[in-house]
Design an enzyme around this catalytic site. Structure first.
Site, PDB file in Angstrom:
ATOM      1  N   HIS A 186      -7.152 -10.185 -24.739  1.00  0.00           N
ATOM      2  CA  HIS A 186      -6.122 -10.087 -25.713  1.00  0.00           C
ATOM      3  C   HIS A 186      -4.782  -9.696 -25.249  1.00  0.00           C
ATOM      4  O   HIS A 186      -3.762 -10.340 -25.292  1.00  0.00           O
ATOM      5  CB  HIS A 186      -6.587  -9.327 -27.023  1.00  0.00           C
ATOM      6  CG  HIS A 186      -5.570  -8.962 -28.038  1.00  0.00           C
ATOM      7  ND1 HIS A 186      -5.152  -9.917 -28.848  1.00  0.00           N
ATOM      8  CD2 HIS A 186      -4.594  -8.222 -28.079  1.00  0.00           C
ATOM      9  CE1 HIS A 186      -4.150  -9.560 -29.583  1.00  0.00           C
ATOM     10  NE2 HIS A 186      -3.805  -8.423 -29.089  1.00  0.00           N
ATOM     11  N   CYS A 241      -9.315 -13.230 -30.460  1.00  0.00           N
ATOM     12  CA  CYS A 241      -8.986 -13.257 -31.615  1.00  0.00           C
ATOM     13  C   CYS A 241      -9.421 -14.518 -32.369  1.00  0.00           C
ATOM     14  O   CYS A 241      -9.699 -14.465 -33.488  1.00  0.00           O
ATOM     15  CB  CYS A 241      -7.592 -13.223 -31.733  1.00  0.00           C
ATOM     16  SG  CYS A 241      -6.841 -11.699 -31.364  1.00  0.00           S
ATOM     17  N   CYS A 300      -5.784 -15.995 -28.444  1.00  0.00           N
ATOM     18  CA  CYS A 300      -6.759 -15.663 -27.189  1.00  0.00           C
ATOM     19  C   CYS A 300      -8.040 -15.956 -27.729  1.00  0.00           C
ATOM     20  O   CYS A 300      -8.458 -15.937 -28.791  1.00  0.00           O
ATOM     21  CB  CYS A 300      -6.264 -14.143 -26.967  1.00  0.00           C
ATOM     22  SG  CYS A 300      -7.286 -12.794 -27.982  1.00  0.00           S
ATOM     23  N   GLN A 328      14.603   1.026  -2.830  1.00  0.00           N
ATOM     24  CA  GLN A 328      14.343   2.299  -3.362  1.00  0.00           C
ATOM     25  C   GLN A 328      15.606   3.147  -3.499  1.00  0.00           C
ATOM     26  O   GLN A 328      16.513   2.612  -3.836  1.00  0.00           O
ATOM     27  CB  GLN A 328      13.509   2.940  -2.533  1.00  0.00           C
ATOM     28  CG  GLN A 328      12.120   2.549  -2.246  1.00  0.00           C
ATOM     29  CD  GLN A 328      11.119   2.987  -3.520  1.00  0.00           C
ATOM     30  OE1 GLN A 328      11.398   3.604  -4.183  1.00  0.00           O
ATOM     31  NE2 GLN A 328      10.062   2.449  -3.299  1.00  0.00           N
ATOM     32  N   GLY A 347       0.751  -1.119  -0.023  1.00  0.00           N
ATOM     33  CA  GLY A 347      -0.048  -0.042   0.023  1.00  0.00           C
ATOM     34  C   GLY A 347       0.976   1.225   0.035  1.00  0.00           C
ATOM     35  O   GLY A 347       0.344   2.349  -0.218  1.00  0.00           O
ATOM     36  N   ASP A 405       6.880   0.765   2.128  1.00  0.00           N
ATOM     37  CA  ASP A 405       8.109   1.500   1.564  1.00  0.00           C
ATOM     38  C   ASP A 405       7.392   2.968   1.360  1.00  0.00           C
ATOM     39  O   ASP A 405       6.300   3.346   1.365  1.00  0.00           O
ATOM     40  CB  ASP A 405       8.428   1.040   0.319  1.00  0.00           C
ATOM     41  CG  ASP A 405       7.531   0.936  -0.846  1.00  0.00           C
ATOM     42  OD1 ASP A 405       6.365   0.985  -0.579  1.00  0.00           O
ATOM     43  OD2 ASP A 405       7.789   0.965  -2.252  1.00  0.00           O
TER      44      ASP A 405
END
Lengths: 413, 413
Positions: free
Chosen positions: B355, B329, B326, B209, B115, B167
């Site tokens: 897709h 398609c 997929c 980080q 979060g 973080d």
């Protein structure tokens, strides 16, 4: 007052009595139990057991669902709409794509409405004359002209299995005179549609109009049945009138229609109405209500509609309807659906749609079985005793609001 | 400047070196081809082949899809978000429902983000101190306080398979000093998370980080690897910086991370970036981009992204990508998708999502195969030669717009 049949009309009527190309032999009546009927609608895309509810896919899609899902839920026939598809993506595009079935990847049966109702309810401008109706697109304001012949031509291009004659729709509250004129024009237009139609693999249905006036309904039936259509729709109901008037009209009109032809009540689809109207001998139904209210969180249960957005469902770990076998109820708790609705997650509009349509698919199946078993009467009583319908005043207000909103958006149609 | 380790921290660090309850043995490295790696992430909900892309399901749903569809597309692991789920429907509700897997009906693996990123990008108010972060809900403005310990507690309640330390995220453009402070605090918070965590069936990952500053990244890695996490994420990238800087940071940071632990690059998910970053040894990815752009009509093809809403697709009777296997398609023409987008039909957001996710599922599979075959280098070259990436300037502008919009709505996160 039976409308005059012109010499010209007489000529081609004779022609099609012997030579009409459309599918006339499209219905087999299997059982009639005190008026409630079980039959089969025979189409080029399969046999559809009746009574049948057709999910609405105006724009070549049953909102939120793939064709595969529509079939898995139990449907073999859907409705699409000439008005919507004419405006977007256009007739020729669908025709060149190989027809509507191929365009939307649906190999079941399709009924297309002619667009009459939508012109009158969606277009910001409607100008009528005997030839046809001028209207404006609700999408871009462009002007268009639709005639009975064009309505047939477009529906032939789609390749739908059942197509509808172009009708002039009255509004609830219109004077008897106005409704009578619309009914008479609808009859004349039906005759023109009949003449224009010649695809062998389609059945063209006439539409009975006449508002809430029994005498007009009777005259409309007489006119149309003289033309001998392969099926008849009852239009112009469920447009804001009190439910008891709808029911009265359905009962009286259905009783006038020929036994050997399918009867299609347009725009009716709440569970309690389906049960009532099957009892009066209706074979086919369509309505956007089940899918529209689903997207608003209103879910069918054997006890009536429940709104999953209500706080009471936020911690309900069982499905919304413990007796339901739909995909949604088999996989998700009411609490999860509630959460998805609160978060406006797109998935939930589908899950709710699946539930409501499966409820109707099961309901139609139960009605067909009970008619065949000769127990429809008790099924009907039991269902209606358990199912709490939407409060009548609320219903009429919601309907008015909806009819009004349709002039502004096509989202809910 | 290595952060000081207090005597207290030393005490429990010794404790968990021998007694840490979390899942440490969660990764098997199977092959390393010039830095590109194939491995297996072992979770309580199945083994996940890496490199893996995780579809984003922040609010306990991969937008528009059922869990069944996510699995059919080829995914075994999804991401959900503590921030979203804490605010709605709430931690205790999910815990009482039997955890996140059960709540959302997903039996594959789940990674939850802590979060941190969402607090900094979505909350209209953020106040930080060493203890934790005070923020306001973007939904109702209510005030909340999140600490590293609470972030772990919540993720333990969810029962996710991989959970993330809390973080502090820097923004692109922050000064070195500000980024350094955030990085150091992230390290201290990671240590507190490590201490607080004790579910045996979960792996807690630390987050590297340090913005775009190589020295800060190096120090972050040193601190976190000294704590020996079962996996490491690279956070704070793909937040508006030029792509070459993203790539440089990924390459340099990945090279510092231990060989035997999975490496997770947060927030990266465009096809071209996945291919590049797999080449630098990244094992796990997540991003809302593939699903977000799908809902805007932007579909992946081997040649780059194509916007299906463009008029050029209105009459294309073949699928958008003839090479694609997929569901979308296999069933629908580009013209049909174009029509559904124009009509704003809800179904199409799903079809487009399917897709794009299938494209990525196939892409990850091809990368894994080519690494195992020792041909990743040529696969990478060939893919990047064919795939026209989004224009860099457009991309940066879109990203800025998106980051800005996130403060106003959660729809796209």
């Amino acid at each position: 007052m039976r409308p005059e049949i012109s010499a010209r009309n007489d000529f081609w009527r004779c022609a099609w009595i012997s030579g009409y190309q459309g599918n006339m032999d499209n219905f087999r009546l299997l059982k009639n139990e005190s008026g409630a009927r079980v039959g089969e609608l025979v189409t080029a895309h399969g046999i559809v057991p009746t009574p049948v509810f057709m999910p609405v896919g105006s724009g070549a899609v049953v909102k939120t669902l793939t064709p595969e899902e529509v079939k898995d839920i139990g449907f073999r026939m859907v409705l699409a709409n000439t008005y919507h598809l004419y405006l977007r993506p256009g007739i020729d595009l669908i025709e060149k794509a190989g027809g509507l079935h191929k365009f939307m990847d649906w190999d079941g049966a399709i009924l297309t409405d002619s667009g009459g109702f939508q012109v009158f309810s969606l277009s910001p401008l409607v100008k009528l004359n005997e030839e046809g109706v001028k209207f404006r697109s609700h999408i871009d304001g462009s002007e268009h002209f639709l005639t009975p012949e064009l309505a047939v031509e477009y529906q032939e291009a789609f390749g739908a299995d059942v197509i509808m004659a172009l009708d002039e729709c009255s509004a609830y509250g219109d004077s008897l005179e106005k409704v009578e004129q619309a009914m008479a024009r609808t009859n004349r237009w039906a005759e023109r549609c009949r003449k224009a139609h010649d695809r062998k693999d389609q059945a063209l249905f006439g539409i009975v109009q006449g508002g809430v006036y029994p005498d007009l309904r009777r005259r409309s039936v007489e006119y149309l049945t003289a033309l001998d259509f392969p099926g008849y729709a009852i239009g112009g109901l469920s447009v804001g009138e009190p439910k008891e008037r709808t029911f009265k009209m359905v009962e009286e009109t259905a009783a006038l229609l020929p036994e050997n032809r399918p009867r299609y009540l347009m725009g009716v689809g709440s569970p309690e109405d389906l049960v009532e109207c099957v009892g009066w001998g209706i074979d086919m139904f369509d309505s956007a209500l089940p899918t529209r209210v689903a997207r608003n969180g209103s879910l069918f249960t054997p006890e009536g509609r429940r709104n999953i957005r209500n706080a009471g469902f936020s911690r309900m770990e069982s499905p919304i309807d413990a007796s339901c076998d739909c995909y949604t109820c088999r996989h998700f708790s009411a609490a999860y659906l509630h959460h998805l609705f609160k978060a406006e997650e797109l998935l939930v509009y589908r899950l709710a749609t699946i539930h409501n349509l499966r409820f109707l698919s099961n309901l139609m199946q139960k009605m067909r079985s009970s008619i065949l078993d000769g127990t429809f009467g008790s099924f009907r009583s039991e269902f209606l005793a358990n199912y709490q319908p939407t409060n009548e005043q609320t219903r009429v207000e919601q309907k008015k609001k909806w009819l009004k909103s349709k002039r502004l958006t096509n989202k809910e149609v």
